[in-house]
Design a protein around this motif. Structure first.
Motif, PDB file in Angstrom:
ATOM      1  N   HIS A  48       0.879  -1.174   0.000  1.00 36.05           N
ATOM      2  CA  HIS A  48       0.000   0.000   0.000  1.00 36.05           C
ATOM      3  C   HIS A  48       0.920   1.229   0.000  1.00 36.05           C
ATOM      4  O   HIS A  48       1.746   1.376   0.887  1.00 36.05           O
ATOM      5  CB  HIS A  48      -0.885   0.001   1.255  1.00 36.05           C
ATOM      6  CG  HIS A  48      -1.833  -1.147   1.303  1.00 36.05           C
ATOM      7  ND1 HIS A  48      -3.136  -1.039   0.883  1.00 36.05           N
ATOM      8  CD2 HIS A  48      -1.661  -2.436   1.704  1.00 36.05           C
ATOM      9  CE1 HIS A  48      -3.726  -2.211   1.034  1.00 36.05           C
ATOM     10  NE2 HIS A  48      -2.852  -3.071   1.519  1.00 36.05           N
ATOM     11  N   TRP A  49       0.749   2.103  -0.981  1.00 33.27           N
ATOM     12  CA  TRP A  49       1.641   3.247  -1.114  1.00 33.27           C
ATOM     13  C   TRP A  49       0.830   4.502  -1.404  1.00 33.27           C
ATOM     14  O   TRP A  49      -0.320   4.439  -1.818  1.00 33.27           O
ATOM     15  CB  TRP A  49       2.669   3.005  -2.230  1.00 33.27           C
ATOM     16  CG  TRP A  49       2.046   2.941  -3.596  1.00 33.27           C
ATOM     17  CD1 TRP A  49       1.516   1.851  -4.208  1.00 33.27           C
ATOM     18  CD2 TRP A  49       1.847   4.033  -4.491  1.00 33.27           C
ATOM     19  NE1 TRP A  49       1.005   2.187  -5.430  1.00 33.27           N
ATOM     20  CE2 TRP A  49       1.202   3.528  -5.632  1.00 33.27           C
ATOM     21  CE3 TRP A  49       2.158   5.388  -4.448  1.00 33.27           C
ATOM     22  CZ2 TRP A  49       0.851   4.323  -6.717  1.00 33.27           C
ATOM     23  CZ3 TRP A  49       1.829   6.192  -5.526  1.00 33.27           C
ATOM     24  CH2 TRP A  49       1.180   5.647  -6.649  1.00 33.27           C
ATOM     25  N   HIS A  50       1.475   5.646  -1.195  1.00 32.37           N
ATOM     26  CA  HIS A  50       0.894   6.923  -1.614  1.00 32.37           C
ATOM     27  C   HIS A  50       2.036   7.921  -1.872  1.00 32.37           C
ATOM     28  O   HIS A  50       3.147   7.737  -1.380  1.00 32.37           O
ATOM     29  CB  HIS A  50      -0.125   7.470  -0.601  1.00 32.37           C
ATOM     30  CG  HIS A  50       0.477   7.898   0.689  1.00 32.37           C
ATOM     31  ND1 HIS A  50       0.750   7.026   1.706  1.00 32.37           N
ATOM     32  CD2 HIS A  50       0.844   9.125   1.139  1.00 32.37           C
ATOM     33  CE1 HIS A  50       1.268   7.675   2.720  1.00 32.37           C
ATOM     34  NE2 HIS A  50       1.342   8.955   2.406  1.00 32.37           N
TER      35      HIS A  50
ATOM     36  N   TYR B 183       3.216  12.205  -2.226  1.00 30.15           N
ATOM     37  CA  TYR B 183       2.927  13.586  -1.815  1.00 30.15           C
ATOM     38  C   TYR B 183       4.185  14.413  -2.036  1.00 30.15           C
ATOM     39  O   TYR B 183       5.239  13.881  -2.401  1.00 30.15           O
ATOM     40  CB  TYR B 183       2.429  13.653  -0.364  1.00 30.15           C
ATOM     41  CG  TYR B 183       3.399  13.116   0.670  1.00 30.15           C
ATOM     42  CD1 TYR B 183       4.231  13.981   1.372  1.00 30.15           C
ATOM     43  CD2 TYR B 183       3.487  11.748   0.939  1.00 30.15           C
ATOM     44  CE1 TYR B 183       5.119  13.499   2.317  1.00 30.15           C
ATOM     45  CE2 TYR B 183       4.361  11.260   1.887  1.00 30.15           C
ATOM     46  CZ  TYR B 183       5.181  12.134   2.567  1.00 30.15           C
ATOM     47  OH  TYR B 183       6.059  11.662   3.499  1.00 30.15           O
TER      48      TYR B 183
ATOM     49  N   VAL C 113      -2.213   8.878  -7.339  1.00 30.67           N
ATOM     50  CA  VAL C 113      -1.605   9.424  -6.138  1.00 30.67           C
ATOM     51  C   VAL C 113      -1.357   8.339  -5.086  1.00 30.67           C
ATOM     52  O   VAL C 113      -0.533   8.533  -4.203  1.00 30.67           O
ATOM     53  CB  VAL C 113      -2.458  10.583  -5.565  1.00 30.67           C
ATOM     54  CG1 VAL C 113      -3.765  10.064  -4.989  1.00 30.67           C
ATOM     55  CG2 VAL C 113      -1.686  11.405  -4.558  1.00 30.67           C
ATOM     56  N   SER C 114      -2.038   7.207  -5.211  1.00 27.02           N
ATOM     57  CA  SER C 114      -1.848   6.095  -4.275  1.00 27.02           C
ATOM     58  C   SER C 114      -2.316   4.811  -4.936  1.00 27.02           C
ATOM     59  O   SER C 114      -2.919   4.837  -6.014  1.00 27.02           O
ATOM     60  CB  SER C 114      -2.622   6.340  -2.975  1.00 27.02           C
ATOM     61  OG  SER C 114      -4.012   6.370  -3.241  1.00 27.02           O
TER      62      SER C 114
END
Length: 189
Positions: A132-134, A136, A148-149
């Motif tokens: 799980h990534w995001h 910014y 973005v994720s």
């Protein structure tokens, strides 16, 4: 009655010392008593009485009586161990490309009205679960990550498109964060 005289120099028993006379019958009686005592102490067989004659004239054979033995007590069955829950895999590790970890807008990115840069987010094939990534940044302005994720299975990747307007020419950082690590790409015009 016959008597033996045991001189003191040939004897070591106090009974026969000092020239006392002992009768042959007394000696034989002592020997018989000691012998029977030794036989009785060393014997472990018991005598069984003879069987009475049977109706048919022959003596019945005695059947041996089994000797009682201790009854073994039941051994308790081992209790199986309580199953422990399977350990959760280590959190997934995020990898990132480009290898340079730096974008210079006019050299590394393309675009007509904005800089468009790309980065690839990768989930290691050795990961034991989904990543799980995001993404910014720390730059003020309208910077857009697309996507973005997301969630990546082990061994997969996604290409992230980063759009930076031409008028946002401030130095800064782009962050790509997973559950246990964060990669950073520096930004300059």
């Amino acid at each position: 009655m016959f008597h033996f005289l045991f001189p003191q120099k040939y004897t070591c028993l106090p009974l026969f010392s000092a020239g006392r006379f002992v009768s042959v019958g007394g000696m034989l009686l002592c020997c018989a008593f000691l012998g029977s005592l030794l036989v009785a102490c060393g014997s472990n067989t018991a005598t069984t009485p003879a069987a009475p004659p049977s109706r048919y004239g022959a003596a019945a054979t005695a059947t041996p009586t089994p000797t009682p033995t201790a009854t073994p007590s039941p051994t308790p069955k081992p209790v199986p161990p309580t199953p422990t829950p399977a350990p959760q895999g280590a959190p997934a590790v995020l990898d990132l490309q480009p290898a340079s970890m730096s974008f210079v807008g006019h050299l590394d990115c393309s675009g007509q009205s904005a800089y468009v840069c790309t980065a690839r987010v990768l989930s290691r094939s050795s990961n034991q679960g989904n990543l799980h990534w995001h993404a910014y940044n720390n730059i003020s302005g309208r910077i857009v990550f697309s996507p973005v994720s997301g969630v990546l299975a082990p061994g997969t990747s996604v290409l992230v498109r980063i759009t930076i307007p031409f008028n946002v020419c401030t130095r800064g950082l782009f962050f790509f964060q997973g559950p246990i690590n964060t990669h950073t790409i520096t930004w300059a015009c």
